[in-house]
Design a protein around this motif. Sequence first.
Motif, mmCIF file in Angstrom:
data_model
loop_
_atom_site.group_PDB
_atom_site.id
_atom_site.type_symbol
_atom_site.label_atom_id
_atom_site.label_comp_id
_atom_site.label_asym_id
_atom_site.label_seq_id
_atom_site.Cartn_x
_atom_site.Cartn_y
_atom_site.Cartn_z
ATOM 1 N N THR A 34 -6.360 -11.540 1.896
ATOM 2 C CA THR A 34 -6.266 -11.277 0.463
ATOM 3 C C THR A 34 -6.230 -9.773 0.231
ATOM 4 O O THR A 34 -6.625 -8.991 1.094
ATOM 5 C CB THR A 34 -7.484 -11.857 -0.286
ATOM 6 N N HIS A 35 -5.762 -9.402 -0.966
ATOM 7 C CA HIS A 35 -5.758 -7.986 -1.329
ATOM 8 C C HIS A 35 -7.171 -7.414 -1.254
ATOM 9 O O HIS A 35 -7.374 -6.310 -0.752
ATOM 10 C CB HIS A 35 -5.205 -7.780 -2.745
ATOM 11 N N ARG A 36 -8.128 -8.156 -1.759
ATOM 12 C CA ARG A 36 -9.509 -7.680 -1.789
ATOM 13 C C ARG A 36 -10.030 -7.440 -0.368
ATOM 14 O O ARG A 36 -10.648 -6.410 -0.090
ATOM 15 C CB ARG A 36 -10.394 -8.692 -2.525
ATOM 16 N N ARG A 37 -9.789 -8.364 0.554
ATOM 17 C CA ARG A 37 -10.268 -8.212 1.939
ATOM 18 C C ARG A 37 -9.597 -7.030 2.636
ATOM 19 O O ARG A 37 -10.240 -6.297 3.386
ATOM 20 C CB ARG A 37 -10.034 -9.501 2.721
ATOM 21 N N MET A 49 -3.698 -1.391 -3.525
ATOM 22 C CA MET A 49 -2.860 -2.443 -2.951
ATOM 23 C C MET A 49 -1.556 -2.574 -3.733
ATOM 24 O O MET A 49 -0.479 -2.604 -3.146
ATOM 25 C CB MET A 49 -3.621 -3.770 -2.945
ATOM 26 N N THR A 50 -1.666 -2.636 -5.064
ATOM 27 C CA THR A 50 -0.453 -2.796 -5.861
ATOM 28 C C THR A 50 0.308 -1.487 -6.033
ATOM 29 O O THR A 50 1.496 -1.504 -6.336
ATOM 30 C CB THR A 50 -0.781 -3.409 -7.244
ATOM 31 N N TYR A 51 -0.362 -0.373 -5.827
ATOM 32 C CA TYR A 51 0.329 0.906 -5.876
ATOM 33 C C TYR A 51 1.280 1.043 -4.683
ATOM 34 O O TYR A 51 2.413 1.502 -4.820
ATOM 35 C CB TYR A 51 -0.679 2.069 -5.880
ATOM 36 N N HIS A 52 0.816 0.619 -3.503
ATOM 37 C CA HIS A 52 1.596 0.810 -2.285
ATOM 38 C C HIS A 52 2.474 -0.379 -1.902
ATOM 39 O O HIS A 52 3.422 -0.216 -1.118
ATOM 40 C CB HIS A 52 0.659 1.131 -1.117
ATOM 41 N N PHE A 53 2.179 -1.567 -2.415
ATOM 42 C CA PHE A 53 2.912 -2.778 -1.998
ATOM 43 C C PHE A 53 3.232 -3.651 -3.202
ATOM 44 O O PHE A 53 2.411 -3.800 -4.105
ATOM 45 C CB PHE A 53 2.090 -3.574 -0.973
ATOM 46 N N ASP A 54 4.411 -4.228 -3.188
ATOM 47 C CA ASP A 54 4.839 -5.139 -4.253
ATOM 48 C C ASP A 54 4.358 -6.547 -3.951
ATOM 49 O O ASP A 54 5.156 -7.466 -3.775
ATOM 50 C CB ASP A 54 6.365 -5.134 -4.388
ATOM 51 N N MET A 56 1.509 -9.384 -1.886
ATOM 52 C CA MET A 56 1.021 -9.728 -0.548
ATOM 53 C C MET A 56 2.165 -9.885 0.447
ATOM 54 O O MET A 56 2.054 -9.450 1.597
ATOM 55 C CB MET A 56 0.171 -11.002 -0.610
ATOM 56 N N ARG A 57 3.257 -10.479 0.047
ATOM 57 C CA ARG A 57 4.388 -10.657 0.968
ATOM 58 C C ARG A 57 4.879 -9.316 1.487
ATOM 59 O O ARG A 57 5.128 -9.152 2.684
ATOM 60 C CB ARG A 57 5.513 -11.422 0.299
ATOM 61 N N ASP A 58 5.001 -8.342 0.608
ATOM 62 C CA ASP A 58 5.441 -7.001 1.006
ATOM 63 C C ASP A 58 4.467 -6.389 2.011
ATOM 64 O O ASP A 58 4.887 -5.792 3.014
ATOM 65 C CB ASP A 58 5.562 -6.126 -0.249
ATOM 66 N N LEU A 59 3.181 -6.545 1.760
ATOM 67 C CA LEU A 59 2.171 -6.040 2.692
ATOM 68 C C LEU A 59 2.268 -6.741 4.040
ATOM 69 O O LEU A 59 2.208 -6.098 5.094
ATOM 70 C CB LEU A 59 0.770 -6.221 2.103
ATOM 71 N N LEU A 60 2.430 -8.049 4.030
ATOM 72 C CA LEU A 60 2.514 -8.794 5.295
ATOM 73 C C LEU A 60 3.770 -8.415 6.082
ATOM 74 O O LEU A 60 3.721 -8.288 7.305
ATOM 75 C CB LEU A 60 2.460 -10.301 5.028
ATOM 76 N N VAL A 61 4.873 -8.215 5.391
ATOM 77 C CA VAL A 61 6.093 -7.754 6.078
ATOM 78 C C VAL A 61 5.840 -6.399 6.728
ATOM 79 O O VAL A 61 6.197 -6.180 7.896
ATOM 80 C CB VAL A 61 7.297 -7.703 5.112
ATOM 81 N N ALA A 62 5.200 -5.493 6.004
ATOM 82 C CA ALA A 62 4.904 -4.165 6.564
ATOM 83 C C ALA A 62 3.970 -4.269 7.770
ATOM 84 O O ALA A 62 4.170 -3.590 8.789
ATOM 85 C CB ALA A 62 4.289 -3.262 5.494
#
Length: 182
Positions: A34-37, A49-54, A56-62
């Motif tokens: 999760t974003h919080r974790r 989290m939302t500043y750097h990634f669009d 959770m999917r975007d974060l997981l791809v990165a």
Amino acid sequence: MTRTTGTPNDPTRRDRIIDAALTVIAERGVVGTTHRRVAEAAGVPLGSMTYHFDGMRDLLVAAFTRLAESMSARYRALLDAAETPQQARDAVVEIICGPGLGTPRELLLIYELYAFAERTPPVKDVTRAWMRASRVALSRHFDARTARALDALVEGLTIHNSMDADPMDRRDVAAIVDAISA
């Protein structure tokens, strides 16, 4: 409560978030990430989290891209160091059996990557790019068909050996690599 580090213009924050995402995925799986974790593990405010990634999917791809690129670089380095056909075969055996690639944490992340990629086209693209990079590295020493077969062998034996109560030893792996590359 998350702890903040650095200034609002923290140039390492995005990288820390990506590394923390891999840590959380390894601990809890994609489904438990999760974003919080991730923010807590990275030591950043949740808003980062939302500043750097669009999302959770975007974060997981990165995160999965970072995993693939890191492992691919080590894979390629072993093959790039090979100067003879035998050294190239030895490098393939090292990739499968050696301690430097496929740590238990990395293997766990790879399992998560494969499962998530099956349902997420951008992550499937990450796995396909990783496969292409592996084949390119192998193609420096082997023809295209052999490179593809060796790449599949690396994937398969690495997974099997990580789960098998009696994993295949280095000598047997070398015999299989020799047979495929003969």
